[in-house]
Motif scaffolding. Structure first.
Motif, PDB file in Angstrom:
ATOM      1  N   LEU A 252       0.909  -1.249  -0.064  1.00  0.00           N
ATOM      2  CA  LEU A 252       0.188  -0.075   0.010  1.00  0.00           C
ATOM      3  C   LEU A 252       0.815   1.365  -0.053  1.00  0.00           C
ATOM      4  O   LEU A 252       2.006   1.121   0.766  1.00  0.00           O
ATOM      5  N   GLY A 253       0.391   2.177  -0.669  1.00  0.00           N
ATOM      6  CA  GLY A 253       0.991   3.503  -0.644  1.00  0.00           C
ATOM      7  C   GLY A 253       1.916   3.892  -1.934  1.00  0.00           C
ATOM      8  O   GLY A 253       2.346   4.825  -2.054  1.00  0.00           O
ATOM      9  N   LEU A 254       2.254   2.717  -2.387  1.00  0.00           N
ATOM     10  CA  LEU A 254       3.359   3.153  -3.469  1.00  0.00           C
ATOM     11  C   LEU A 254       2.857   3.958  -4.844  1.00  0.00           C
ATOM     12  O   LEU A 254       3.438   4.686  -5.326  1.00  0.00           O
ATOM     13  N   ALA A 255       1.602   3.587  -5.094  1.00  0.00           N
ATOM     14  CA  ALA A 255       0.876   4.476  -6.303  1.00  0.00           C
ATOM     15  C   ALA A 255       0.940   5.970  -5.871  1.00  0.00           C
ATOM     16  O   ALA A 255       1.202   6.898  -6.691  1.00  0.00           O
ATOM     17  N   ASP A 256       0.519   6.194  -4.760  1.00  0.00           N
ATOM     18  CA  ASP A 256       0.313   7.505  -4.214  1.00  0.00           C
ATOM     19  C   ASP A 256       1.559   8.213  -4.020  1.00  0.00           C
ATOM     20  O   ASP A 256       1.819   9.449  -4.378  1.00  0.00           O
ATOM     21  N   LEU A 257       2.735   7.539  -3.533  1.00  0.00           N
ATOM     22  CA  LEU A 257       4.026   8.025  -3.488  1.00  0.00           C
ATOM     23  C   LEU A 257       4.656   8.560  -4.707  1.00  0.00           C
ATOM     24  O   LEU A 257       5.183   9.471  -4.759  1.00  0.00           O
ATOM     25  N   LEU A 258       4.392   7.631  -5.739  1.00  0.00           N
ATOM     26  CA  LEU A 258       4.903   8.171  -7.141  1.00  0.00           C
ATOM     27  C   LEU A 258       4.105   8.926  -7.786  1.00  0.00           C
ATOM     28  O   LEU A 258       4.416   9.537  -8.861  1.00  0.00           O
ATOM     29  N   GLY A 259       2.745   9.226  -7.174  1.00  0.00           N
ATOM     30  CA  GLY A 259       1.922   9.965  -8.002  1.00  0.00           C
ATOM     31  C   GLY A 259       1.906  11.518  -7.204  1.00  0.00           C
ATOM     32  O   GLY A 259       2.828  12.239  -7.366  1.00  0.00           O
ATOM     33  N   THR A 260       0.644  11.501  -6.484  1.00  0.00           N
ATOM     34  CA  THR A 260       0.443  12.945  -6.078  1.00  0.00           C
ATOM     35  C   THR A 260       1.286  13.241  -4.824  1.00  0.00           C
ATOM     36  O   THR A 260       1.322  14.616  -4.404  1.00  0.00           O
ATOM     37  N   GLY A 261       1.758  12.252  -4.185  1.00  0.00           N
ATOM     38  CA  GLY A 261       2.316  12.494  -3.000  1.00  0.00           C
ATOM     39  C   GLY A 261       1.594  12.545  -1.643  1.00  0.00           C
ATOM     40  O   GLY A 261       2.016  12.369  -0.507  1.00  0.00           O
ATOM     41  N   SER A 262       0.246  12.454  -1.818  1.00  0.00           N
ATOM     42  CA  SER A 262      -0.622  12.181  -0.853  1.00  0.00           C
ATOM     43  C   SER A 262      -1.618  11.078  -1.073  1.00  0.00           C
ATOM     44  O   SER A 262      -1.803  10.721  -2.255  1.00  0.00           O
ATOM     45  N   HIS A 263      -2.056  10.530   0.111  1.00  0.00           N
ATOM     46  CA  HIS A 263      -2.994   9.302  -0.252  1.00  0.00           C
ATOM     47  C   HIS A 263      -4.134   9.669  -0.679  1.00  0.00           C
ATOM     48  O   HIS A 263      -5.108  10.614  -0.406  1.00  0.00           O
ATOM     49  N   GLN A 264      -4.845   8.632  -1.749  1.00  0.00           N
ATOM     50  CA  GLN A 264      -6.087   9.126  -2.369  1.00  0.00           C
ATOM     51  C   GLN A 264      -7.224   8.208  -1.838  1.00  0.00           C
ATOM     52  O   GLN A 264      -8.346   8.371  -2.594  1.00  0.00           O
ATOM     53  N   ARG A 265      -6.965   7.600  -0.865  1.00  0.00           N
ATOM     54  CA  ARG A 265      -7.890   6.595  -0.122  1.00  0.00           C
ATOM     55  C   ARG A 265      -7.381   6.506   1.372  1.00  0.00           C
ATOM     56  O   ARG A 265      -6.083   6.518   1.747  1.00  0.00           O
ATOM     57  N   SER A 266      -8.199   6.075   2.185  1.00  0.00           N
ATOM     58  CA  SER A 266      -7.966   5.832   3.545  1.00  0.00           C
ATOM     59  C   SER A 266      -7.997   4.512   3.676  1.00  0.00           C
ATOM     60  O   SER A 266      -8.500   3.366   2.947  1.00  0.00           O
ATOM     61  N   ALA A 267      -6.862   3.810   4.790  1.00  0.00           N
ATOM     62  CA  ALA A 267      -6.710   2.523   4.988  1.00  0.00           C
ATOM     63  C   ALA A 267      -7.133   2.219   6.585  1.00  0.00           C
ATOM     64  O   ALA A 267      -6.733   2.721   7.401  1.00  0.00           O
ATOM     65  N   VAL A 268      -8.209   1.471   6.462  1.00  0.00           N
ATOM     66  CA  VAL A 268      -8.604   0.954   7.742  1.00  0.00           C
ATOM     67  C   VAL A 268      -8.429  -0.597   7.940  1.00  0.00           C
ATOM     68  O   VAL A 268      -8.887  -1.464   7.312  1.00  0.00           O
ATOM     69  N   ALA A 269      -8.008  -0.696   9.305  1.00  0.00           N
ATOM     70  CA  ALA A 269      -7.480  -2.042   9.641  1.00  0.00           C
ATOM     71  C   ALA A 269      -8.969  -2.990  10.270  1.00  0.00           C
ATOM     72  O   ALA A 269      -9.854  -2.480  10.709  1.00  0.00           O
ATOM     73  N   LEU A 270      -9.081  -4.214   9.401  1.00  0.00           N
ATOM     74  CA  LEU A 270     -10.397  -5.049   9.570  1.00  0.00           C
ATOM     75  C   LEU A 270      -9.722  -6.107  10.863  1.00  0.00           C
ATOM     76  O   LEU A 270     -10.708  -6.575  11.326  1.00  0.00           O
ATOM     77  N   SER A 271      -8.572  -6.077  11.175  1.00  0.00           N
ATOM     78  CA  SER A 271      -8.277  -7.046  12.147  1.00  0.00           C
ATOM     79  C   SER A 271      -7.059  -6.468  12.606  1.00  0.00           C
ATOM     80  O   SER A 271      -6.446  -5.066  12.001  1.00  0.00           O
ATOM     81  N   ASP A 272      -6.478  -6.801  13.624  1.00  0.00           N
ATOM     82  CA  ASP A 272      -4.813  -6.402  14.091  1.00  0.00           C
ATOM     83  C   ASP A 272      -4.060  -6.593  12.793  1.00  0.00           C
ATOM     84  O   ASP A 272      -3.927  -7.606  12.323  1.00  0.00           O
ATOM     85  N   VAL A 273      -3.386  -5.769  12.597  1.00  0.00           N
ATOM     86  CA  VAL A 273      -2.506  -5.505  11.127  1.00  0.00           C
ATOM     87  C   VAL A 273      -1.072  -5.413  11.657  1.00  0.00           C
ATOM     88  O   VAL A 273      -0.668  -4.345  12.373  1.00  0.00           O
ATOM     89  N   SER A 274      -0.006  -6.033  10.968  1.00  0.00           N
ATOM     90  CA  SER A 274       1.252  -5.686  11.110  1.00  0.00           C
ATOM     91  C   SER A 274       1.900  -5.320   9.690  1.00  0.00           C
ATOM     92  O   SER A 274       1.646  -6.039   8.860  1.00  0.00           O
ATOM     93  N   THR A 275       2.533  -4.526   9.761  1.00  0.00           N
ATOM     94  CA  THR A 275       3.204  -4.083   8.332  1.00  0.00           C
ATOM     95  C   THR A 275       4.804  -3.698   8.511  1.00  0.00           C
ATOM     96  O   THR A 275       5.272  -3.289   9.644  1.00  0.00           O
TER      97      THR A 275
END
Length: 227
Positions: free
Chosen positions: A82-105
């Motif tokens: 997640l975040g690659l397209a936004d990083l290489l594009g506008t530099g800001s997130h074009q959507r929100s990301a919400v955890a449906l469970s506990d998440v590790s990244t």
């Protein structure tokens, strides 16, 4: 995740099947563990991009604003980026990301990511290939939303959720989706979702209780989805 579990190359490559040893070394050297609890935001729409997130375990949904509130643009599991397209594009997130469970990244910060990317084209290729797969899935979903009636879209989504997340020992989808989530996922109203769930239950395709949704007749559900 256990601390630094992802710094074991065999474990890393088993989760990120699209990656190679160079990608592993890149993440091992620069990656930071980020944990998000179920129901929390990993990032918000229009936030500046901190970096690129590689999901180690857990499930997230990405949502975009719509005239009816929000629309689920994607469901993301371990191995996703997640975040690659936004990083290489506008530099800001074009959507929100919400955890449906506990998440590790694994988070690779923006400045380190861009600096290293210029010197290691193989890493760029691997990430672009993964991003292309996710964009192809998004394009297919957008086509389905346009062309399929709501009952077919719901059947298709239930099959997709079962394939992505699996089921528990009693056959229920491992990740519980509220009627609102399902409505946002297939771009319809909650009233329509309640009606379709009752219809599918009466037809013996699914079971619905407080524990979630159980897929009972998958072959018939596949026929309804026309996958």
């Amino acid at each position: 995740m256990e601390r630094n579990e992802w710094k074991n190359i065999d474990a890393f490559l088993s989760v990120y099947t699209w990656a190679d040893e160079e990608m592993f070394r890149f993440c091992s050297d620069l990656g930071q563990e980020v944990h998000v609890s179920s129901g929390e935001m990993m990032f918000h729409h229009y936030d500046d991009v901190r970096g690129v997130y590689l999901i180690w375990n857990g499930h997230l949904k990405t949502v975009v604003p719509s005239k009816n509130g929000e629309t689920i643009s994607g469901i993301h599991t371990s191995g996703s980026v997640l975040g690659l397209a936004d990083l290489l594009g506008t530099g800001s997130h074009q959507r929100s990301a919400v955890a449906l469970s506990d998440v590790s990244t694994i988070l690779i910060y923006k400045s380190e990511f861009l600096h290293t990317l210029a010197r290691h084209p193989n890493i760029s290729y691997a990430l672009m290939r993964q991003m292309n797969e996710e964009l192809s899935e998004l394009e297919l979903r957008a086509t389905n939303l346009i062309q399929q009636p709501s009952a077919q879209r719901l059947a298709n989504s239930l099959i997709t959720l079962e394939r992505k997340f699996g089921t528990d020992t009693e056959g229920r989808l491992k990740v519980a989706f509220s009627p609102r989530d399902l409505a946002n996922l297939i771009c319809t109203t909650r009233t329509t979702i309640y009606r379709l769930l009752r219809q599918f239950e009466n037809e013996g395709l699914i079971g619905v209780d407080q524990g979630g949704i159980k897929l009972i007749a998958q072959d018939q559900l596949l026929e309804r989805a026309r996958i």
